[in-house]
Design an enzyme around this catalytic site. Structure first.
Site, PDB file in Angstrom:
ATOM      1  N   LYS A 213     -27.708  96.707  23.208  1.00  0.00           N
ATOM      2  CA  LYS A 213     -27.322  96.821  21.802  1.00  0.00           C
ATOM      3  C   LYS A 213     -26.417  95.643  21.367  1.00  0.00           C
ATOM      4  O   LYS A 213     -25.963  94.866  22.192  1.00  0.00           O
ATOM      5  CB  LYS A 213     -26.611  98.151  21.573  1.00  0.00           C
ATOM      6  CG  LYS A 213     -27.508  99.373  21.827  1.00  0.00           C
ATOM      7  CD  LYS A 213     -28.780  99.372  20.990  1.00  0.00           C
ATOM      8  CE  LYS A 213     -29.422 100.728  20.804  1.00  0.00           C
ATOM      9  NZ  LYS A 213     -30.183 101.202  21.967  1.00  0.00           N
TER      10      LYS A 213
HETATM   11  C1  PLP Z   1     -30.460 102.903  21.843  1.00  0.00           C
HETATM   12  C2  PLP Z   1     -30.772 103.911  20.826  1.00  0.00           C
HETATM   13  C3  PLP Z   1     -30.364 105.246  20.940  1.00  0.00           C
HETATM   14  C4  PLP Z   1     -29.761 105.830  22.181  1.00  0.00           C
HETATM   15  O1  PLP Z   1     -28.742 105.143  22.744  1.00  0.00           O
HETATM   16  P1  PLP Z   1     -28.434 105.221  24.318  1.00  0.00           P
HETATM   17  O2  PLP Z   1     -27.016 104.728  24.326  1.00  0.00           O
HETATM   18  O3  PLP Z   1     -29.370 104.296  25.016  1.00  0.00           O
HETATM   19  O4  PLP Z   1     -28.542 106.630  24.745  1.00  0.00           O
HETATM   20  C5  PLP Z   1     -30.632 106.109  19.902  1.00  0.00           C
HETATM   21  N1  PLP Z   1     -31.275 105.702  18.800  1.00  0.00           N
HETATM   22  C6  PLP Z   1     -31.697 104.431  18.661  1.00  0.00           C
HETATM   23  C7  PLP Z   1     -32.377 104.038  17.403  1.00  0.00           C
HETATM   24  C8  PLP Z   1     -31.488 103.516  19.669  1.00  0.00           C
HETATM   25  O5  PLP Z   1     -31.957 102.264  19.535  1.00  0.00           O
END
Ligand code: PLP
Length: 397
Positions: A186
């Site tokens: 992210k």
């Molecule tokens: C990455 C992501 C999540 C979940 O995040 P994690 O930290 O990997 O559990 C949820 N929604 C979206 C749109 C994402 O890209």
């Protein structure tokens, strides 16, 4: 987009603070922790950056969605409207609570189509969950109007769009609840982590308890704390929060780099006839983590994806064929392949998605290419990439 690209001394310094005291837990051990409360500090910093009253950090973005839904009382049989184009975490968090994920079409914003949402609302609907995929947002004004009309909650999944804004408000802060992920890919990362934000004191009070086995967090003896309701463990560790603190301090620097790189590529592609950029709703500003565009036909999008890869333009995605982000490949979900039995409420109310018609989504996602914007590129890298992309796409459309 990924914060892991620019990672260094500041992150190390924050982690060292925690390792020096050895207090890896966010609660308690007051005497041993040398005054370091990394999770709390990150919650304050994020609350300020997101102009929100309350923030609660958790162990992942998926946990943030689950805790956010639970904090607002979503449970068995409640319906949560979410888009066909998202990450599997969206329906996982809903199913974790025994609630029912209702998939709805996306439009040229690549997020929830408000007119499709309006048609999907039933007496059991409790939440509309737009997912701000690839750095840009849904038409939040229209979705908010629907929520107001029908008495529903608006939960923004801003996991991929931290730092973007809508009508001068940070994404995530506009709905009743907003969620972020700090997983490794992210915009900012802490390895694994997430956050839910809200201006609602009741939801916040529920969230921090629910995410820590129901602990009421009153007093300073954990063993003596009361448990007003059932909870679970979605806690973040101090080590993760420490990394997050260093990364949040760099968020605006990262966004600036992304915007610069995005703009160079976008300007090069604007000269290619036939390329249509994703629609950003009026008043919205992306976080520039991806550049998204449509080709006139599905076959051309497939060809573009293939040829961009062949030309060494890495990081371009064709989500239509992706196993994790589009309903077409979620056969574990559509065929209800759970380890144990799913709750009766879910089995009875879940639509048969093997038969669903999401041709409106297919129309957009089938023609879309999403290109990741990286932080580590030099300006020359970006210009070369922009030129190569314009050449490839110009030869197709
Ligand atoms: C990455 C992501 C999540 C979940 O995040 P994690 O930290 O990997 O559990 C949820 N929604 C979206 C749109 C994402 O890209």
């Amino acid at each position: 987009m990924p914060g892991f690209e620019l990672f260094g001394e500041q992150e190390q310094k924050q982690v060292k603070d925690v390792l020096d005291s050895g207090v890896l837990m966010r609660y308690g051990f007051d005497g041993m922790r040398n005054g370091h409360w990394k999770a709390k500090e990150l919650e304050y910093a994020l609350a300020e950056r997101m102009q929100s009253k309350h923030v609660h950090l958790v162990s992942s973005g998926t946990a943030a969605l689950t805790v956010a839904l639970a904090s607002a009382g979503v449970g068995a049989g409640d319906e949560v409207i979410l888009p066909t184009f998202t990450f599997v975490a969206s329906f996982e968090s809903v199913l974790a609570l025994g609630a029912v994920p209702i998939l709805v079409d996306v439009d040229d914003t690549l997020t929830l189509d408000p007119s499709a949402v309006a048609k999907a609302i039933t007496p059991n609907t409790k939440v509309i969950m737009p997912v701000h995929m690839c750095g840009s947002m849904a038409d939040l004004q229209k979705l908010q109007e629907l929520c107001d009309q029908h008495g529903l909650l608006l939960l923004e999944d801003a996991c991929q769009a931290i730092g973007g804004s809508y009508k001068d408000k940070p994404l995530g802060s506009i709905g009743d609840l907003g969620c972020f992920s700090f997983d490794y890919v992210k915009t900012i990362t802490c390895g694994e982590g997430g956050a839910m934000i809200t201006n609602n004191g009741t939801y916040y009070g529920n969230a921090h308890k629910y995410a820590d086995h129901g602990h009421d967090h009153i007093g300073n003896d954990r063993g003596a704390e009361a448990h007003p309701f059932l909870g679970y463990n979605y806690r973040i560790s101090e080590l993760h929060a420490a990394v997050g603190l260093a990364q949040l301090a760099r968020l605006d620097e990262f966004l600036g780099i992304q915007k610069r790189h995005y703009t160079i590529i976008r300007e090069a592609l604007e000269d290619v006839p036939g390329i249509q950029f994703r629609t950003v709703p009026a008043g919205g500003e992306e976080n520039y983590s991806f550049l998204n565009f449509f080709l006139p036909m599905e076959e051309q999008a497939r060809e573009a994806h293939q040829k961009l890869g062949n030309e060494g333009v890495d990081g371009c995605f064709y989500w239509f064929d992706n196993n994790w982000h589009y309903y077409r490949k979620w056969e574990h979900f559509t065929h209800k392949k759970s380890l144990g039995k799913l709750p009766k409420d879910v089995l009875e109310a879940l639509p048969d998605y093997t038969q669903a018609d999401f041709s409106a989504s297919d129309h957009w996602v089938g023609r879309n290419i999403s290109c990741l914007i990286k932080l580590g590129w030099s300006e020359e890298d970006v210009r070369n990439r922009a030129r190569a992309m314009a050449n490839v796409l110009g030869g197709i459309v």
